[in-house]
Design a protein around this motif. Sequence first.
Motif, PDB file in Angstrom:
ATOM      1  N   ASP A   1     -36.913 -38.905 -55.383  1.00  0.00           N
ATOM      2  CA  ASP A   1     -36.955 -37.454 -55.616  1.00  0.00           C
ATOM      3  C   ASP A   1     -37.618 -36.697 -54.469  1.00  0.00           C
ATOM      4  OD1 ASP A   1     -39.572 -38.224 -55.907  1.00  0.00           O
ATOM      5  OD2 ASP A   1     -39.800 -37.512 -57.976  1.00  0.00           O
TER       6      ASP A   1
ATOM      7  N   THR B   1     -38.109 -40.274 -62.234  1.00  0.00           N
ATOM      8  CA  THR B   1     -37.448 -39.045 -62.663  1.00  0.00           C
ATOM      9  C   THR B   1     -35.949 -39.257 -62.609  1.00  0.00           C
ATOM     10  OG1 THR B   1     -39.258 -37.716 -61.751  1.00  0.00           O
ATOM     11  CG2 THR B   1     -37.194 -36.574 -62.246  1.00  0.00           C
TER      12      THR B   1
ATOM     13  N   CYS C   1     -32.480 -34.873 -63.752  1.00  0.00           N
ATOM     14  CA  CYS C   1     -33.640 -33.999 -63.939  1.00  0.00           C
ATOM     15  C   CYS C   1     -34.178 -33.480 -62.613  1.00  0.00           C
ATOM     16  CB  CYS C   1     -34.747 -34.743 -64.684  1.00  0.00           C
ATOM     17  SG  CYS C   1     -34.331 -35.202 -66.386  1.00  0.00           S
ATOM     18  N   GLN C   2     -33.558 -33.858 -61.554  1.00  0.00           N
ATOM     19  CA  GLN C   2     -33.990 -33.421 -60.228  1.00  0.00           C
ATOM     20  C   GLN C   2     -33.185 -32.180 -59.829  1.00  0.00           C
ATOM     21  OE1 GLN C   2     -33.980 -36.666 -57.396  1.00  0.00           O
ATOM     22  NE2 GLN C   2     -34.736 -38.136 -58.934  1.00  0.00           N
TER      23      GLN C   2
ATOM     24  N   VAL D   1     -37.293 -31.853 -58.208  1.00  0.00           N
ATOM     25  CA  VAL D   1     -38.589 -31.899 -58.854  1.00  0.00           C
ATOM     26  C   VAL D   1     -39.540 -30.940 -58.169  1.00  0.00           C
ATOM     27  CG1 VAL D   1     -38.238 -34.298 -59.549  1.00  0.00           C
ATOM     28  CG2 VAL D   1     -39.365 -33.794 -57.372  1.00  0.00           C
ATOM     29  N   ASP D   2     -40.694 -30.748 -58.789  1.00  0.00           N
ATOM     30  CA  ASP D   2     -41.707 -29.884 -58.181  1.00  0.00           C
ATOM     31  C   ASP D   2     -42.576 -30.700 -57.227  1.00  0.00           C
ATOM     32  OD1 ASP D   2     -43.442 -31.379 -59.721  1.00  0.00           O
ATOM     33  OD2 ASP D   2     -43.669 -29.826 -61.267  1.00  0.00           O
TER      34      ASP D   2
ATOM     35  N   GLY E   1     -39.747 -33.536 -62.869  1.00  0.00           N
ATOM     36  CA  GLY E   1     -38.416 -32.952 -62.912  1.00  0.00           C
ATOM     37  C   GLY E   1     -38.335 -31.770 -63.858  1.00  0.00           C
ATOM     38  N   LYS E   2     -37.152 -31.193 -63.955  1.00  0.00           N
ATOM     39  CA  LYS E   2     -36.945 -30.011 -64.783  1.00  0.00           C
ATOM     40  C   LYS E   2     -36.714 -30.375 -66.239  1.00  0.00           C
ATOM     41  CE  LYS E   2     -32.037 -29.958 -63.517  1.00  0.00           C
ATOM     42  NZ  LYS E   2     -30.967 -29.189 -62.858  1.00  0.00           N
ATOM     43  N   CYS E   3     -36.536 -31.684 -66.525  1.00  0.00           N
ATOM     44  CA  CYS E   3     -36.388 -32.109 -67.912  1.00  0.00           C
ATOM     45  C   CYS E   3     -37.769 -32.316 -68.516  1.00  0.00           C
ATOM     46  CB  CYS E   3     -35.603 -33.417 -68.008  1.00  0.00           C
ATOM     47  SG  CYS E   3     -33.941 -33.301 -67.329  1.00  0.00           S
TER      48      CYS E   3
ATOM     49  N   CYS F   1     -40.760 -34.102 -69.944  1.00  0.00           N
ATOM     50  CA  CYS F   1     -41.226 -35.458 -69.660  1.00  0.00           C
ATOM     51  C   CYS F   1     -41.684 -36.103 -70.956  1.00  0.00           C
ATOM     52  CB  CYS F   1     -42.375 -35.406 -68.673  1.00  0.00           C
ATOM     53  SG  CYS F   1     -43.035 -37.047 -68.250  1.00  0.00           S
TER      54      CYS F   1
END
Length: 565
Positions: free
Chosen positions: A407, A419, A423-424, A426-427, A432-434, A436
């Motif tokens: 990621d 991740t 879900c990528q 990521v921050d 990720g945006k999903c 966790c």
Amino acid sequence: MVNKKYILLAGLCSAMALQPAFAQETQQSSSWGGRDMTYRGQVYDVLDTAYVPKSRMEQQRQYLNYQYGFPAKPRNMWELGVSVGTQNLFSDVTDKMPWTATNPFNAMGFGASLRKAFGYTFSGRLQYNFQNAQGIDYRGREAVNAGTSWGAYNTNPGALVYNNYKYRAHELTLQVVAATNNIRFHKAKNAFSFYGFAGAGALLWNTQVGNMQANGTPFDFAGWPVDANGVLTTDAQKEYKKALKDATYVDANRANLTNKGQAKFDIGDKTWGLVPALVGGMGIQFKLGDRVSLQFEDKITWTGLDILDATESPILQNNDKDLINYASVGLGFNLGNKKRNVQPLWWVNPMDHIYNEMAAPRHMMLPDPVLADDDKDGVANQFDKCPDTQAGVKVDATGCPLDTDGDGVPDYMDKELITPTYCQPVDADGVGKCPCPDGCGTDTKSCGSIGAGSVMFSSNSARLSPAAQSQLANLAAQMNANPSCKVVVMGNAGASKVQQQRAWDRVNNVIEYMTETQNISRDRFIFQYSGATGDINSVMYRSANEGEEGPSSVAPPHPHLGTSK
């Protein structure tokens, strides 16, 4: 289908780990381990013990074991030589060449020799020569000084005779030969060899004089015309030469050797003298091939006698000795099994091994390479793409911090170690945006975090592509993060026996890559070469269900149909 290069790599790593305890053995092993042992010289392979005789094998063993710096001298071939050439005497009577003698054979010699090298320069040679020489003088001399064979002409003071002789001899000598031009610094081989020689032996000889015409009457020397210098005219020379073809010859040795007290032997109707002889000369050889050479040679024989031509010089008798000259052309034949004998050493360049060993070492003991690793991450500077990695951070093969889920956030900074791709991006913390789920971070214990996937193969091939290896490296990272989880590897066997075996080969290659390259224990895999659905050129993998078990190795269904590529 174990990949040999990885076994060798593992062996070298083990040897490096044991270096403090076994320093000498480790150094030798590492020095030889990665070398190409192909012989690249042009003369002979010094490391091949087939060329070394039993008497010198101990030295060769010491050389191969680095206990002695010089290899043993190899077994080398004998040379059988044959020659033919002009034979003449440097004496009181003018000698003739084959084209000026009464018969060409009367001025020719023949030889045979056997030669063996002592080393790269010196060799020994046993040589036999059969000698024929003839001399005819067209300058008159008083009969009283012409020799015992001309007594019948010594009737009047000042009577002149014209000397002649036929010389026959057998010579056997043992010589030391010194060759040059084989030790070369800019070429592997020499095409020609200069040599000189000297030796001693024995000469068995007989000389005859034609002192009467064919009818038994003396020659009419007084009636033959001469020029202003007292030399027979051209017509008279021809007449004398023609008369000598059928002349009556007497054995000059019978009287001369008795007077001189020389050793003599009566063999048939001839008296032969036996005398020690010294020989010397030089020659040049040209290689015509690995077995044959052409040589040109000139040899001088000295006996200390002045009666080889049946005539003694009345002046300076102690210094005016007869010399025998043999100028020849010959062939040399190398004798011996070329699988056990090198060529005669005067054709061998010992620098061949030295220069090739320097250019591409096969025997030279080399120190283990020391590669700098400034950041101490286990990847040498010259291969390290991230040369300033912090201490303790796990890195990949390029020396960069490990990023298991790809990621973009290295593991040591990633708060969500695995991740999923969907879900990528990521921050900055790798989340990720999903949402966790519990346990999705570095302390993940759920086997569900090991993603399923498929490894694609080229048609009819079982070889892993670079893309497949990268994919499996990601799977290895996921398995390392979940050490209690197993993975099922499934092939698509198809209907035919060939497809079944090919599916087995592909599954086996995937598992072997994971165990040998990624260091994942084999008992964490479940081997299934049939059962997958979808593309027949793919191998599927997934995390094992809770309680799912199966073998990590399965016998190949049809090994004779295995895929080698």
